[in-house]
Design an enzyme around this catalytic site. Structure first.
Site, mmCIF file in Angstrom:
data_model
loop_
_atom_site.group_PDB
_atom_site.id
_atom_site.type_symbol
_atom_site.label_atom_id
_atom_site.label_comp_id
_atom_site.label_asym_id
_atom_site.label_seq_id
_atom_site.Cartn_x
_atom_site.Cartn_y
_atom_site.Cartn_z
ATOM 1 C CB ALA A 49 9.209 19.428 -11.213
ATOM 2 N N PRO B 66 6.746 16.858 -4.911
ATOM 3 C CG PRO B 66 8.113 15.358 -3.722
ATOM 4 C CD PRO B 66 6.705 15.582 -4.170
ATOM 5 C CG PHE C 133 14.289 15.638 -10.211
ATOM 6 C CD1 PHE C 133 14.103 14.456 -9.523
ATOM 7 C CD2 PHE C 133 14.290 15.617 -11.601
ATOM 8 C CE1 PHE C 133 13.905 13.273 -10.197
ATOM 9 C CE2 PHE C 133 14.093 14.438 -12.289
ATOM 10 C CZ PHE C 133 13.895 13.265 -11.592
ATOM 11 N NE ARG C 134 17.898 20.918 -10.691
ATOM 12 C CZ ARG C 134 17.434 19.994 -11.525
ATOM 13 N NH1 ARG C 134 16.223 19.521 -11.377
ATOM 14 N NH2 ARG C 134 18.192 19.531 -12.488
ATOM 15 C CD GLN D 110 11.272 20.312 -18.541
ATOM 16 O OE1 GLN D 110 12.411 19.901 -18.407
ATOM 17 N NE2 GLN D 110 10.882 21.484 -18.106
ATOM 18 C CB ILE E 234 6.027 11.877 -15.512
ATOM 19 C CG1 ILE E 234 6.599 12.006 -14.087
ATOM 20 C CG2 ILE E 234 7.153 12.032 -16.536
ATOM 21 C CD1 ILE E 234 7.656 10.954 -13.750
ATOM 22 C CB SER F 120 15.614 24.105 -13.076
ATOM 23 O OG SER F 120 15.652 22.837 -13.702
HETATM 24 P P1 NAD Z 1 13.273 20.938 -11.784
HETATM 25 O O1 NAD Z 1 13.041 20.109 -10.574
HETATM 26 O O2 NAD Z 1 14.589 20.942 -12.417
HETATM 27 O O3 NAD Z 1 12.947 22.445 -11.456
HETATM 28 C C1 NAD Z 1 11.774 22.851 -10.830
HETATM 29 C C2 NAD Z 1 11.766 24.354 -10.909
HETATM 30 O O4 NAD Z 1 10.535 24.819 -10.416
HETATM 31 C C3 NAD Z 1 12.861 25.018 -10.070
HETATM 32 O O5 NAD Z 1 13.487 25.968 -10.885
HETATM 33 C C4 NAD Z 1 12.097 25.679 -8.924
HETATM 34 O O6 NAD Z 1 12.669 26.912 -8.564
HETATM 35 C C5 NAD Z 1 10.752 25.900 -9.533
HETATM 36 N N1 NAD Z 1 9.632 25.854 -8.591
HETATM 37 C C6 NAD Z 1 9.421 24.986 -7.574
HETATM 38 N N2 NAD Z 1 8.247 25.217 -6.999
HETATM 39 C C7 NAD Z 1 7.698 26.257 -7.666
HETATM 40 C C8 NAD Z 1 6.474 26.956 -7.556
HETATM 41 N N3 NAD Z 1 5.555 26.626 -6.647
HETATM 42 N N4 NAD Z 1 6.231 27.982 -8.399
HETATM 43 C C9 NAD Z 1 7.137 28.341 -9.341
HETATM 44 N N5 NAD Z 1 8.313 27.714 -9.499
HETATM 45 C C10 NAD Z 1 8.583 26.680 -8.676
HETATM 46 O O7 NAD Z 1 12.125 20.541 -12.783
HETATM 47 P P2 NAD Z 1 12.119 20.439 -14.359
HETATM 48 O O8 NAD Z 1 12.697 21.665 -14.948
HETATM 49 O O9 NAD Z 1 10.747 20.014 -14.696
HETATM 50 O O10 NAD Z 1 13.117 19.251 -14.719
HETATM 51 C C11 NAD Z 1 13.340 18.130 -13.928
HETATM 52 C C12 NAD Z 1 12.762 16.783 -14.358
HETATM 53 O O11 NAD Z 1 11.983 16.322 -13.273
HETATM 54 C C13 NAD Z 1 11.821 16.728 -15.501
HETATM 55 O O12 NAD Z 1 12.388 15.887 -16.419
HETATM 56 C C14 NAD Z 1 10.529 16.067 -14.969
HETATM 57 O O13 NAD Z 1 10.179 15.008 -15.828
HETATM 58 C C15 NAD Z 1 10.904 15.515 -13.658
HETATM 59 N N6 NAD Z 1 9.922 15.610 -12.536
HETATM 60 C C16 NAD Z 1 8.592 15.699 -12.764
HETATM 61 C C17 NAD Z 1 7.722 15.842 -11.702
HETATM 62 C C18 NAD Z 1 6.253 15.907 -11.986
HETATM 63 O O14 NAD Z 1 5.793 15.301 -12.937
HETATM 64 N N7 NAD Z 1 5.487 16.656 -11.189
HETATM 65 C C19 NAD Z 1 8.199 15.935 -10.398
HETATM 66 C C20 NAD Z 1 9.580 15.839 -10.196
HETATM 67 C C21 NAD Z 1 10.440 15.684 -11.279
#
Ligand code: NAD
Ligand code: ZN
Length: 240
Positions: free
Chosen positions: A20, A29, A31-32, A96, A98, A181
Protein backbone atom coordinates in the site's frame (compact mmCIF):
# COMPACT_ATOMS: atom_id res chain seq x y z
CA UNK A 1 23.16 3.50 -1.24
CA UNK A 2 21.44 4.38 -4.54
CA UNK A 3 24.55 3.38 -6.48
CA UNK A 4 24.66 0.03 -4.70
CA UNK A 5 21.01 -0.67 -5.44
CA UNK A 6 21.37 0.46 -9.07
CA UNK A 7 24.35 -1.88 -9.54
CA UNK A 8 22.32 -4.81 -8.20
CA UNK A 9 19.38 -4.06 -10.51
CA UNK A 10 21.57 -3.54 -13.56
CA UNK A 11 23.56 -6.73 -13.03
CA UNK A 12 21.23 -9.31 -11.51
CA UNK A 13 17.69 -10.49 -12.29
CA UNK A 14 15.37 -8.41 -10.12
CA UNK A 15 11.77 -8.55 -8.96
CA UNK A 16 9.77 -5.87 -7.13
CA UNK A 17 7.38 -6.58 -4.25
CA UNK A 18 5.00 -3.73 -3.43
CA UNK A 19 2.43 -2.81 -0.80
CA UNK A 20 0.00 0.00 0.00
CA UNK A 21 2.90 2.41 0.70
CA UNK A 22 3.85 2.68 -2.97
CA UNK A 23 0.41 4.17 -3.64
CA UNK A 24 -0.03 6.58 -0.71
CA UNK A 25 1.67 9.31 -2.76
CA UNK A 26 -0.98 8.70 -5.43
CA UNK A 27 -3.54 9.69 -2.80
CA UNK A 28 -4.62 6.21 -1.70
CA UNK A 29 -4.39 5.79 2.09
CA UNK A 30 -2.77 2.64 3.53
CA UNK A 31 -4.47 0.43 6.10
CA UNK A 32 -2.54 1.64 9.08
CA UNK A 33 -3.30 5.34 8.80
CA UNK A 34 -5.54 6.64 11.58
CA UNK A 35 -9.02 8.01 10.80
CA UNK A 36 -8.86 6.31 7.39
CA UNK A 37 -11.97 4.89 5.78
CA UNK A 38 -10.92 1.48 7.03
CA UNK A 39 -11.21 2.61 10.65
CA UNK A 40 -14.71 3.89 9.80
CA UNK A 41 -15.97 0.61 8.36
CA UNK A 42 -13.87 -1.83 10.37
CA UNK A 43 -11.64 -4.60 9.13
CA UNK A 44 -14.60 -6.99 8.74
CA UNK A 45 -15.54 -5.09 5.58
CA UNK A 46 -12.90 -7.25 3.86
CA UNK A 47 -14.45 -10.44 5.18
CA UNK A 48 -16.14 -12.62 2.58
CA UNK A 49 -19.10 -13.37 4.89
CA UNK A 50 -19.60 -9.68 5.58
CA UNK A 51 -19.79 -9.06 1.84
CA UNK A 52 -22.48 -11.69 1.22
CA UNK A 53 -24.46 -10.67 4.32
CA UNK A 54 -24.22 -6.87 3.80
CA UNK A 55 -23.71 -6.19 0.08
CA UNK A 56 -25.35 -2.76 0.30
CA UNK A 57 -23.06 -1.67 3.13
CA UNK A 58 -20.07 -3.18 1.35
CA UNK A 59 -20.79 -1.15 -1.78
CA UNK A 60 -21.05 2.06 0.30
CA UNK A 61 -17.53 1.24 1.45
CA UNK A 62 -16.47 0.39 -2.13
CA UNK A 63 -17.68 3.76 -3.37
CA UNK A 64 -15.47 5.50 -0.81
CA UNK A 65 -12.48 3.19 -1.06
CA UNK A 66 -12.44 1.73 -4.59
CA UNK A 67 -13.67 4.67 -6.67
CA UNK A 68 -10.63 6.82 -5.64
CA UNK A 69 -8.39 3.88 -6.60
CA UNK A 70 -10.09 3.73 -10.00
CA UNK A 71 -9.56 7.47 -10.47
CA UNK A 72 -5.97 7.60 -9.12
CA UNK A 73 -2.87 8.04 -11.26
CA UNK A 74 0.38 6.13 -10.89
CA UNK A 75 3.31 8.03 -9.35
CA UNK A 76 7.04 8.08 -10.15
CA UNK A 77 7.64 4.84 -8.23
CA UNK A 78 5.06 2.86 -10.25
CA UNK A 79 6.41 4.44 -13.42
CA UNK A 80 10.05 3.61 -12.67
CA UNK A 81 9.17 -0.07 -12.18
CA UNK A 82 7.39 -0.09 -15.54
CA UNK A 83 10.38 1.59 -17.21
CA UNK A 84 12.82 -0.92 -15.68
CA UNK A 85 10.65 -3.80 -16.91
CA UNK A 86 10.51 -2.34 -20.40
CA UNK A 87 14.31 -2.04 -20.53
CA UNK A 88 14.67 -5.65 -19.40
CA UNK A 89 15.99 -4.87 -15.90
CA UNK A 90 12.94 -6.07 -13.99
CA UNK A 91 11.26 -9.47 -14.26
CA UNK A 92 7.99 -8.03 -12.98
CA UNK A 93 6.09 -6.89 -9.93
CA UNK A 94 4.49 -8.88 -7.14
CA UNK A 95 1.92 -6.59 -5.54
CA UNK A 96 -0.42 -6.76 -2.58
CA UNK A 97 -2.21 -3.72 -3.93
CA UNK A 98 -5.65 -3.86 -5.49
CA UNK A 99 -5.54 -0.37 -7.04
CA UNK A 100 -4.47 -1.33 -10.60
CA UNK A 101 -1.75 1.36 -10.60
CA UNK A 102 1.09 -0.91 -11.76
CA UNK A 103 -0.86 -1.81 -14.90
CA UNK A 104 -1.85 1.83 -15.37
CA UNK A 105 1.84 2.78 -15.20
CA UNK A 106 2.59 0.34 -18.01
CA UNK A 107 3.93 -2.73 -16.17
CA UNK A 108 3.01 -5.91 -18.03
CA UNK A 109 4.12 -8.66 -15.66
CA UNK A 110 2.20 -8.03 -12.45
CA UNK A 111 1.15 -10.70 -9.97
CA UNK A 112 -1.81 -9.23 -8.09
CA UNK A 113 -1.83 -11.34 -4.94
CA UNK A 114 -4.98 -9.70 -3.56
CA UNK A 115 -6.84 -9.12 -6.81
CA UNK A 116 -7.99 -5.87 -8.40
CA UNK A 117 -10.59 -3.47 -6.96
CA UNK A 118 -11.29 -1.84 -10.32
CA UNK A 119 -12.71 -5.07 -11.76
CA UNK A 120 -16.05 -6.75 -10.94
CA UNK A 121 -17.89 -9.89 -12.01
CA UNK A 122 -21.16 -11.72 -11.39
CA UNK A 123 -20.92 -14.37 -8.66
CA UNK A 124 -23.06 -16.70 -10.81
CA UNK A 125 -22.58 -16.19 -14.55
CA UNK A 126 -19.15 -14.42 -14.21
CA UNK A 127 -20.19 -11.57 -16.52
CA UNK A 128 -17.81 -8.64 -16.10
CA UNK A 129 -18.93 -5.19 -14.89
CA UNK A 130 -17.31 -1.77 -14.63
CA UNK A 131 -17.14 0.03 -11.28
CA UNK A 132 -19.54 2.71 -12.59
CA UNK A 133 -22.19 0.12 -13.46
CA UNK A 134 -21.79 -1.83 -10.24
CA UNK A 135 -22.19 1.27 -8.09
CA UNK A 136 -25.54 1.92 -9.82
CA UNK A 137 -26.79 -1.64 -9.34
CA UNK A 138 -25.07 -4.41 -7.40
CA UNK A 139 -26.97 -7.13 -9.26
CA UNK A 140 -26.23 -8.76 -12.61
CA UNK A 141 -28.73 -9.01 -15.49
CA UNK A 142 -29.07 -12.67 -14.38
CA UNK A 143 -30.20 -11.48 -10.92
CA UNK A 144 -27.13 -12.55 -8.93
CA UNK A 145 -24.85 -10.42 -6.79
CA UNK A 146 -21.84 -8.79 -8.49
CA UNK A 147 -18.56 -8.97 -6.58
CA UNK A 148 -15.21 -7.19 -6.82
CA UNK A 149 -12.28 -9.18 -8.23
CA UNK A 150 -10.41 -8.93 -4.92
CA UNK A 151 -9.33 -11.55 -2.40
CA UNK A 152 -11.44 -11.26 0.76
CA UNK A 153 -10.30 -12.56 4.15
CA UNK A 154 -11.44 -16.16 4.16
CA UNK A 155 -10.57 -16.71 0.49
CA UNK A 156 -7.50 -18.25 -1.12
CA UNK A 157 -5.01 -16.19 -3.10
CA UNK A 158 -5.45 -16.61 -6.88
CA UNK A 159 -3.44 -19.65 -8.08
CA UNK A 160 -2.20 -17.99 -11.23
CA UNK A 161 -0.77 -14.93 -9.44
CA UNK A 162 0.78 -17.06 -6.71
CA UNK A 163 2.43 -19.29 -9.35
CA UNK A 164 3.68 -16.21 -11.19
CA UNK A 165 5.19 -14.90 -7.92
CA UNK A 166 6.96 -18.20 -7.21
CA UNK A 167 8.29 -18.18 -10.73
CA UNK A 168 9.68 -14.63 -10.28
CA UNK A 169 11.29 -15.67 -7.02
CA UNK A 170 12.88 -18.70 -8.60
CA UNK A 171 14.50 -16.52 -11.28
CA UNK A 172 15.31 -13.40 -9.25
CA UNK A 173 18.53 -12.72 -7.35
CA UNK A 174 17.42 -9.29 -6.13
CA UNK A 175 14.08 -8.31 -4.58
CA UNK A 176 13.13 -4.67 -4.02
CA UNK A 177 10.30 -4.30 -1.50
CA UNK A 178 8.57 -0.90 -1.68
CA UNK A 179 5.96 0.31 0.81
CA UNK A 180 4.92 -2.87 2.57
CA UNK A 181 4.78 -3.39 6.34
CA UNK A 182 5.44 -7.10 5.56
CA UNK A 183 3.01 -8.29 8.20
CA UNK A 184 0.25 -9.65 5.94
CA UNK A 185 0.49 -13.39 5.25
CA UNK A 186 0.80 -15.41 3.08
CA UNK A 187 2.14 -12.51 0.93
CA UNK A 188 4.98 -11.71 3.37
CA UNK A 189 6.08 -15.32 3.10
CA UNK A 190 7.46 -14.52 -0.38
CA UNK A 191 10.37 -12.26 0.74
CA UNK A 192 11.21 -14.86 3.40
CA UNK A 193 11.22 -17.62 0.81
CA UNK A 194 13.40 -15.41 -1.40
CA UNK A 195 15.94 -14.90 1.42
CA UNK A 196 16.11 -18.65 1.99
CA UNK A 197 17.64 -19.04 -1.46
CA UNK A 198 20.17 -16.34 -0.53
CA UNK A 199 18.68 -13.57 -2.65
CA UNK A 200 19.61 -9.95 -2.01
CA UNK A 201 16.69 -8.29 -0.22
CA UNK A 202 16.33 -4.50 -0.48
CA UNK A 203 13.59 -2.79 1.56
CA UNK A 204 12.35 0.74 0.90
CA UNK A 205 9.96 2.10 3.54
CA UNK A 206 9.26 5.29 5.44
CA UNK A 207 9.31 3.34 8.71
CA UNK A 208 10.39 -0.02 10.10
CA UNK A 209 9.04 -3.24 8.62
CA UNK A 210 8.67 -6.71 10.07
CA UNK A 211 11.57 -8.02 7.96
CA UNK A 212 14.19 -5.26 8.36
CA UNK A 213 16.37 -7.77 10.24
CA UNK A 214 16.81 -10.02 7.22
CA UNK A 215 17.23 -7.20 4.65
CA UNK A 216 20.61 -6.73 2.95
CA UNK A 217 19.85 -3.06 2.35
CA UNK A 218 17.22 -0.93 4.08
CA UNK A 219 16.40 2.56 2.80
CA UNK A 220 14.30 4.79 5.02
CA UNK A 221 12.60 6.95 2.44
CA UNK A 222 9.33 7.52 0.67
CA UNK A 223 8.63 5.50 -2.45
CA UNK A 224 8.72 8.47 -4.85
CA UNK A 225 11.81 10.03 -3.24
CA UNK A 226 13.60 6.71 -3.71
CA UNK A 227 12.32 6.30 -7.28
CA UNK A 228 13.34 9.81 -8.28
CA UNK A 229 16.85 9.39 -6.83
CA UNK A 230 17.28 6.07 -8.58
CA UNK A 231 15.92 7.44 -11.85
CA UNK A 232 18.33 10.40 -11.72
CA UNK A 233 21.25 8.09 -11.07
CA UNK A 234 20.23 5.78 -13.93
CA UNK A 235 19.89 8.79 -16.23
CA UNK A 236 23.41 9.90 -15.28
CA UNK A 237 24.63 6.42 -16.17
CA UNK A 238 22.84 6.63 -19.51
CA UNK A 239 20.44 3.77 -18.81
CA UNK A 240 17.45 5.99 -19.62
P1 NAD B 1 0.35 -1.77 4.98
O1 NAD B 1 -0.75 -0.78 5.06
O2 NAD B 1 0.43 -2.85 5.97
O3 NAD B 1 1.74 -1.02 5.06
C1 NAD B 1 2.05 0.08 4.27
C2 NAD B 1 3.52 0.34 4.49
O4 NAD B 1 3.93 1.36 3.62
C3 NAD B 1 3.85 0.81 5.91
O5 NAD B 1 4.93 0.04 6.36
C4 NAD B 1 4.24 2.28 5.73
O6 NAD B 1 5.29 2.65 6.59
C5 NAD B 1 4.72 2.30 4.32
N1 NAD B 1 4.51 3.57 3.61
C6 NAD B 1 3.42 4.37 3.63
N2 NAD B 1 3.58 5.39 2.80
C7 NAD B 1 4.79 5.23 2.24
C8 NAD B 1 5.53 5.96 1.27
N3 NAD B 1 5.04 7.06 0.69
N4 NAD B 1 6.76 5.52 0.92
C9 NAD B 1 7.28 4.40 1.48
N5 NAD B 1 6.63 3.67 2.40
C10 NAD B 1 5.40 4.08 2.76
O7 NAD B 1 0.33 -2.31 3.51
P2 NAD B 1 0.65 -3.74 2.92
O8 NAD B 1 1.94 -4.23 3.45
O9 NAD B 1 0.43 -3.60 1.47
O10 NAD B 1 -0.47 -4.71 3.51
C11 NAD B 1 -1.78 -4.33 3.80
C12 NAD B 1 -2.91 -4.78 2.89
O11 NAD B 1 -3.59 -3.61 2.48
C13 NAD B 1 -2.59 -5.46 1.61
O12 NAD B 1 -3.20 -6.68 1.66
C14 NAD B 1 -3.27 -4.62 0.50
O13 NAD B 1 -4.03 -5.49 -0.31
C15 NAD B 1 -4.18 -3.71 1.21
N6 NAD B 1 -4.31 -2.31 0.73
C16 NAD B 1 -4.06 -1.98 -0.56
C17 NAD B 1 -4.14 -0.66 -0.96
C18 NAD B 1 -3.89 -0.33 -2.40
O14 NAD B 1 -4.19 -1.13 -3.26
N7 NAD B 1 -3.33 0.85 -2.69
C19 NAD B 1 -4.44 0.35 -0.04
C20 NAD B 1 -4.69 -0.03 1.28
C21 NAD B 1 -4.61 -1.36 1.66
ZN1 ZN C 1 -24.85 -12.94 -13.77
Amino acid sequence: MIKKIADLILNLPTVAFTGAGISTESGIPDFRSENGIYSKYGKEVFDINYFYNNPKKFYEFAKEAFLPMYNASPNSAHRLLAMLEEKGYLLGVITQNIDNLHFKAGSKYVAELHGNATKFYCTKCKKRYSIKKVLESHYCSCGSLIRPDIVFFGENLPDEDWEMSLNFIEKAEVMIVIGSSLVVYPAAYLPILFKRKSGKLVIINKTITALDDIADIKVNSSATEFAENLLNYLKEKGVF
